[in-house]
Design an enzyme around this catalytic site. Structure first.
Site, PDB file in Angstrom:
ATOM      1  N   THR A   1       0.837  -1.200   0.000  1.00 46.98           N
ATOM      2  CA  THR A   1       0.000   0.000   0.000  1.00 46.98           C
ATOM      3  C   THR A   1       0.870   1.247   0.000  1.00 46.98           C
ATOM      4  OG1 THR A   1      -1.698  -1.202   1.225  1.00 46.98           O
ATOM      5  CG2 THR A   1      -1.903   1.190   1.143  1.00 46.98           C
TER       6      THR A   1
ATOM      7  N   ASP B   1      -4.458  -2.680  -7.311  1.00 45.63           N
ATOM      8  CA  ASP B   1      -4.072  -3.449  -6.134  1.00 45.63           C
ATOM      9  C   ASP B   1      -4.722  -4.831  -6.191  1.00 45.63           C
ATOM     10  OD1 ASP B   1      -2.946  -4.052  -3.719  1.00 45.63           O
ATOM     11  OD2 ASP B   1      -4.312  -2.836  -2.513  1.00 45.63           O
TER      12      ASP B   1
ATOM     13  N   GLN C   1      -1.325 -15.356  -2.735  1.00 44.95           N
ATOM     14  CA  GLN C   1      -2.538 -14.991  -1.996  1.00 44.95           C
ATOM     15  C   GLN C   1      -3.762 -14.954  -2.908  1.00 44.95           C
ATOM     16  OE1 GLN C   1      -2.058 -12.024   1.326  1.00 44.95           O
ATOM     17  NE2 GLN C   1      -0.136 -11.595   0.301  1.00 44.95           N
TER      18      GLN C   1
ATOM     19  N   ARG D   1      -1.341 -13.527   8.519  1.00 47.01           N
ATOM     20  CA  ARG D   1      -2.080 -12.467   9.233  1.00 47.01           C
ATOM     21  C   ARG D   1      -1.463 -12.220  10.600  1.00 47.01           C
ATOM     22  NH1 ARG D   1      -2.954 -10.233   5.409  1.00 47.01           N
ATOM     23  NH2 ARG D   1      -1.725 -11.902   4.507  1.00 47.01           N
TER      24      ARG D   1
END
Length: 766
Positions: free
Chosen positions: A41, A229, A260, A622
């Site tokens: 990001t 993204d 992912q 995570r």
């Protein structure tokens, strides 16, 4: 100091060498393979800010696309902070919000009015059910959700109703033939109501570009730089949308991680990212492999797991963080014991100071059904929790009622909205009146609201019903006029007041008070909406659509993650799919049993098993500091009682990274078995052997042919069998085939149990 210099010197913009390569790239296609927690990001937002501040690219020439409204909002905020001002004119949003934005401006070119309704999943399903009833397609034989799922998949692959029907209408698959009947009528029903479903927002945009090259040329000229993204999750329609706009200049930057890619089941095509370099010659590839989130132990586990996949681009996550605690693998007795162990461990982490609060912990699971036992355990302990993916605010009955009014005010052709609220609150419009009005509308070829004017002269409609319809139509007409001059907040406030809706709900009792509070919350949210509206209308005549149209658009595009409150002091419970993009100091991955995770059907195709493994990888990554993996020896699933074995994914985690625990209940039960001279269940289907961290399982069924194994039970009715836990019993029912073969056994000691044969390890009895 210039703004450009400030941008370069800010501590928040310090980049590692790989990140800097991506940020400083100017023209041509760019593929950024961004591993989990690698700061993607930051790279995206820094590149946008650099294009504007250092290269003088006007903000309105930038298109940035992501997958969730939350991510889009965070992107806008970061760019605003980097620039010190709003990136006015830049289009930053989700695929579907940008598609809706384009279609609002050009709806007439594809045969729609700009005030079209966007059907959410619930409205779409209702329309499928309506069409099935109309065509006589039996919903007990063919599930409406399944039919809607196939229609959605076809749309994501840009397969038209006509093409689908031509391929399957005469085929051998009866389910596909049923879909081929429903699909075209479903689409005609949407068009008749001036409505688009979620998938249409992309499909219709691609169709617009294909049919109107001058419109495409306009946006190719406007957007000189396109940034995307989560590119690994794009489907065919999304790929075509991006490729069409970027085709003219090739300035397409995509950021993603093939490791992912977890949405193949809803149309995402991992080949989009794996084949990007072949699709866009001259692509520059940058790998971001430095992870800023997790401990080295967690990353070693993640790397070891994902390395088992074949179809991937090689990358290895690394970190400067220390190793940290080992991963805990907990073996529990059943789903209740598992939930108790997790809730107890969260409390212990809090008491020991390992996490600062409940919001630092998340429990992830493969399917939503897993949450029930967890909720029970957390409630018993009085621990706060929030579920991502439960009943959303906008899906509540009372909110859907208000939204139906608003949809009809915005789009008078919305027949589904009409039928929902025409007699809410009651105004004498019963089933007989509605049926007669529908028949009149079909005969005259008009919508239900338009048919009300014709109904005043119809003898088929009762007098009381005609009066109620007339009052209802006058109300909608009045508020349609108000929508042109009022902001959406005051409009909804006036509607709720004139309907007497709050008083109507409060008469329902205590639950009604909660419903009334929800409606007031909707009004409060609408009051805030107008402040965020200006950008949507930028550069367009404001009379084409109202603020109400845009409010309804935003509501229709809200996702589960948009409703997740990261600031709430509560443990988060969610599926692994919903967890992507999030991070927590402590993460629990529950239900790590073969057949549940990975799901049994994943074994049918290598690609399915690889996607399940990617999902496990997402769950592992995570975790920032602590990772807990849990599984149960027994679990009730869909009414069946299953004997479980540990997921093979757990075997991919290096043994030196794992500490193994067994729940206190399991330890007590095993001691009781030994005291009775019986074999503990830990020595049955298979178990980890203490801190040696190695799995010892039973021989696979294929190791001994049936005719050579004297101890193997014949799975037929009446056969006496012995189970390691339940003892002796008699088979009373056999169903299913192959891996899904199930038996119902009447055990002498515990009565009836439904078991999955391949896990039950039944032996011949006396």
């Amino acid at each position: 100091m210039t703004a450009s210099a400030q941008l370069a010197d800010s501590p928040t913009t310090r980049l590692n060498p790989e990140q800097r390569l991506a940020v400083e790239h100017l023209e041509g296609p760019l593929l950024v393979l961004a591993g989990a927690g690698s700061g993607k990001t930051r790279v995206l937002t820094m590149r946008v800010a650099r294009l504007i501040e250092e290269h003088g690219v006007p903000a309105e020439r930038i298109l940035a696309v992501t997958f969730t409204n939350k991510a889009a909002g965070e992107m806008k905020d970061r760019i605003r902070r980097l620039l010190g001002r709003e990136p006015t004119g830049a289009w930053i949003g989700t695929f579907h919000s940008l598609g809706a934005r384009l279609l609002r401006r050009h709806a007439g070119l594809i045969g729609f009015d700009s005030a079209f309704t966007i059907f959410d999943a619930d409205q779409s399903l209702r329309e499928v059910k309506r069409v099935m009833a109309q065509l006589g397609v039996d919903p007990k034989k063919w599930q409406p959700k399944a039919i809607r799922g196939v229609i959605s998949d076809a749309k994501n692959r840009l397969v038209t109703p006509e093409d689908y029907t031509a391929e399957h209408n005469e085929g051998f698959d009866p389910f596909a033939r049923a879909v081929a009947r429903v699909f075209p009528e479903y689409q005609r029903g949407l068009r008749a109501q001036n409505a688009l479903d979620f998938d249409d927002l992309l499909v219709s945009t691609v169709d617009l570009f294909d049919r109107q090259p001058e419109v495409l040329a306009r946006y190719q000229k406007r957007f000189a730089f396109v940034l995307v993204d989560e590119y690994q999750d794009t489907n065919r329609a999304q790929f075509r949308f991006l490729e069409a706009i970027a085709r003219a200049h090739g300035n397409l930057m995509v950021v993603g991680d093939d490791d992912q890619s977890i949405y193949g089941w809803r149309g995402a095509d991992i080949r989009n990212i794996l084949d990007f370099e072949a699709t866009f010659p001259g692509t520059r590839v940058v790998r971001l492999e430095t992870n800023y989130r997790s401990t080295d132990t967690i990353l070693q586990a993640a790397n070891a797991v994902i390395r088992r996949n074949v179809n991937r681009k090689e990358k290895t996550l690394r970190t400067d963080r220390e190793a940290g605690p080992r991963i805990t693998l907990a073996e529990t007795a059943d789903e209740v014991d598992e939930a108790n162990w997790i809730s107890e461990r969260v409390e212990r982490l809090l008491v020991d100071g390992d996490i600062p609060g409940y919001r630092s912990a998340a429990v992830l699971y493969r399917t939503n059904a897993h949450s029930r036992a967890l909720e029970d355990a957390f409630r018993r302990r009085g621990m706060p929790y929030q579920i991502v993916g439960g009943v959303r605010f906008y899906e509540r009955r009372e909110i859907q009622d208000v939204l139906a009014y608003l949809r009809l005010i915005s789009n008078p052709q919305d027949s589904a909205a009409f039928e929902r609220v025409v007699n809410l609150p009651r105004r004498g419009v019963g089933d007989t009146t509605c049926a007669a009005l529908r028949a009149l509308a079909e005969r005259e070829g008009v919508g239900l609201l338009e048919a009300v004017a014709l109904a005043q002269d119809s003898s088929e409609i009762p007098t009381g019903g005609r009066r109620g319809l007339e009052r209802f139509a006058a109300l909608i007409q009045d508020f349609s006029a108000r929508a042109g001059r009022l902001s959406v907040g005051p409009l909804i406030e006036e509607l709720v007041r004139e309907l007497g809706l709050l008083e109507h709900l409060r008469r329902e009792g205590p639950e009604g008070e909660d419903r009334a509070d929800n409606v007031q919350e909707l009004v409060a949210g609408a009051m805030e909406f107008e402040a965020r509206m200006g950008d949507e209308l930028e550069g367009e005549p404001s009379d084409r659509f109202t603020e109400l149209d845009l409010f309804l658009q935003q509501v229709a595009l809200v996702t589960d993650l948009d409703m997740h409150d990261a600031r709430a002091e509560a443990v988060t419970l969610m599926t692994l799919h919903n967890a992507k993009g999030l991070e927590y100091p402590a993460v629990f991955i529950a239900g790590l049993e073969d057949g549940l995770f990975p799901l049994s059907r994943a074994y049918d195709e290598p690609s399915g098993l690889e996607e399940e493994r990617r999902l496990f990888y997402v769950g592992i990554t995570r975790a920032e500091d602590r990772l807990f993996l849990t599984w149960a020896r027994e679990r009730r699933r869909a009414g069946d009682f299953m004997i479980c074995r540990l997921s093979p994914f757990a075997e991919d985690v290096p043994t030196e990274l794992v500490d193994v625990e067994r729940s206190p209940r399991l330890q007590r039960e095993d001691e009781a078995y030994r005291a009775q001279g019986r074999r503990p269940r830990a020595e049955g289907p298979g178990t980890w052997r203490g801190n040696e961290s190695r799995w010892e399982g039973p021989p696979e069924p294929d190791d001994f042919p049936d005719d050579l194994n004297q101890d193997r039970a014949r799975l037929v009715r009446g056969e006496r069998v012995v189970h390691a836990t339940f003892g002796a019993g008699t088979i009373v029912e056999v169903s299913g085939f192959g891996r899904d073969l199930k038996v119902v056994v009447d055990f002498d000691s515990v009565g009836l149990k439904r078991l999955l044969a391949r896990y039950a390890e039944l032996e011949r009895g006396l």
